[in-house]
Design a protein around this motif. Structure first.
Motif, PDB file in Angstrom:
ATOM      1  N   MET A   4      43.773  37.755  44.362  1.00 47.53           N
ATOM      2  CA  MET A   4      42.601  37.915  43.506  1.00 47.53           C
ATOM      3  C   MET A   4      42.365  36.668  42.663  1.00 47.53           C
ATOM      4  O   MET A   4      41.240  36.171  42.563  1.00 47.53           O
ATOM      5  N   HIS A   5      43.424  36.143  42.070  1.00 46.81           N
ATOM      6  CA  HIS A   5      43.281  34.960  41.220  1.00 46.81           C
ATOM      7  C   HIS A   5      42.817  33.750  42.020  1.00 46.81           C
ATOM      8  O   HIS A   5      42.100  32.892  41.495  1.00 46.81           O
ATOM      9  N   SER A   6      43.209  33.667  43.290  1.00 44.11           N
ATOM     10  CA  SER A   6      42.774  32.544  44.124  1.00 44.11           C
ATOM     11  C   SER A   6      41.268  32.573  44.350  1.00 44.11           C
ATOM     12  O   SER A   6      40.657  31.546  44.667  1.00 44.11           O
ATOM     13  N   LEU A   7      40.663  33.751  44.178  1.00 45.74           N
ATOM     14  CA  LEU A   7      39.210  33.907  44.318  1.00 45.74           C
ATOM     15  C   LEU A   7      38.516  33.928  42.957  1.00 45.74           C
ATOM     16  O   LEU A   7      37.335  34.271  42.870  1.00 45.74           O
ATOM     17  N   ASP A   8      39.256  33.566  41.909  1.00 45.33           N
ATOM     18  CA  ASP A   8      38.742  33.608  40.537  1.00 45.33           C
ATOM     19  C   ASP A   8      38.319  35.012  40.126  1.00 45.33           C
ATOM     20  O   ASP A   8      37.362  35.194  39.365  1.00 45.33           O
ATOM     21  N   LEU A   9      39.044  36.000  40.620  1.00 38.00           N
ATOM     22  CA  LEU A   9      38.849  37.384  40.203  1.00 38.00           C
ATOM     23  C   LEU A   9      40.010  37.786  39.309  1.00 38.00           C
ATOM     24  O   LEU A   9      41.170  37.542  39.642  1.00 38.00           O
ATOM     25  N   VAL A  10      39.697  38.388  38.185  1.00 42.82           N
ATOM     26  CA  VAL A  10      40.706  38.881  37.254  1.00 42.82           C
ATOM     27  C   VAL A  10      40.690  40.402  37.322  1.00 42.82           C
ATOM     28  O   VAL A  10      39.627  41.018  37.247  1.00 42.82           O
ATOM     29  N   HIS A  11      41.857  41.013  37.484  1.00 48.90           N
ATOM     30  CA  HIS A  11      41.878  42.473  37.595  1.00 48.90           C
ATOM     31  C   HIS A  11      41.525  43.131  36.269  1.00 48.90           C
ATOM     32  O   HIS A  11      40.606  43.932  36.178  1.00 48.90           O
TER      33      HIS A  11
END
Length: 294
Positions: free
Chosen positions: A165-172
């Protein structure tokens, strides 16, 4: 079985209009050939959503899924429900469209426009439900009956999913045992993205949810999983009230090793490194490397 309907592809442009102009509904787009049927009367409700089990027919095969339907109290504005739905759906779409797929992220199938025949209490039929795979085991129930090595592997897989997720700039934004599950084969699936999940586009600083807060939340989740006693292993288990936990955090007082006898000192050192100030916390990739090398 009752309540058959059709899953539809998520339209990011239309959903973006919904996010910015709450009077605009999601627009129906190319239907998938996956009819949905509610499989049982089971549903689980929280203050902000209802989760309903069902089945989609895919290429002649039945696939168990769940619907996540955002809702609110009687005075909850439609715009708030639409905003929550869009945020989570947007994140699922980014994960589904990624050129690299991660087995520790649950499968997203689309969105479903439903009515009260399928899920009671639907407030607005123009705001869809999210359709994802059904995953059998609750994380804590699965890990309580297993040894430390198996519990460590569950934590490693969870970190792997968050790293993706972080590699896609998504934060949970809301990592906890309730928000991931485990398959029969022992594969972790991040199951529930946070209702306030944000991406870089929505401004992580403004929302006070960052990659660093994900690392902290993962370490606290890992503490509970690795200790192996279910709810008894909850972080700050010696404190009875939420206010006491808040005061402990403000005073930089952290969980104490002697209260978590299922966690070896080396694992404790890895987790406690995530409780430092934001700027000193390891990245999720550094944490994953430590867990993999354990």
């Amino acid at each position: 079985m009752a309540g058959s309907s059709t899953v539809v592809v998520f339209d990011e442009v239309a959903a973006g209009r919904l996010y910015n102009d709450y009077a605009t509904p999601f627009r129906l787009v190319q239907p998938l050939i996956f009819p949905f049927t509610k499989s049982s009367p089971f549903h689980k409700s929280t203050s902000y959503c209802t989760v309903t089990e069902g089945i989609i027919e895919e290429n002649g095969l039945s696939r168990p899924v769940v619907l996540k339907t955002f809702r609110g109290k009687d005075d909850t504005p439609r715009s708030k429900i639409a905003q929550r739905t869009y945020r989570e759906t947007y994140a699922w779409v980014q994960l589904a469209r990624s050129s690299i797929q991660c087995e520790n992220i649950n499968s997203f199938h689309g969105v479903l426009f439903i009515d009260s025949n399928i899920v009671k209490g639907v407030i607005d039929r123009t705001i869809p439900s999210i359709v994802i795979d059904y995953v059998k085991h609750h994380a804590l129930e699965y890990t309580m009956s297993r040894g430390f090595t198996a519990r460590l592997e569950i934590v490693r897989q969870l970190a792997n999913g968050v790293s993706h997720m972080h590699s896609l700039d998504l934060v949970h934004g809301d990592l906890k045992p309730d928000n991931f599950r485990v398959t029969e084969e022992g594969v972790v699936k991040i199951f529930d993205l946070a209702p306030e999940l944000i991406t870089k586009d929505f401004g992580a600083v403004y929302m006070s949810v960052t990659k660093q807060t994900d690392v902290y939340a993962l370490s606290m989740t890992a503490l509970q999983v690795l200790d192996g006693r279910g709810e008894k292993s909850e972080p700050f288990n010696h404190l009875k009230h939420g206010w006491d936990v808040k005061m402990a955090l403000e005073g930089s007082r952290w969980p104490e090793l002697h209260r978590y006898r299922g966690v070896p000192p080396r694992a404790w050192d890895i987790l406690s490194s995530c409780w430092a100030d934001h700027s000193l916390r390891p990245s999720i990739d550094a944490l994953l490397k430590e867990l993999t090398a354990y």
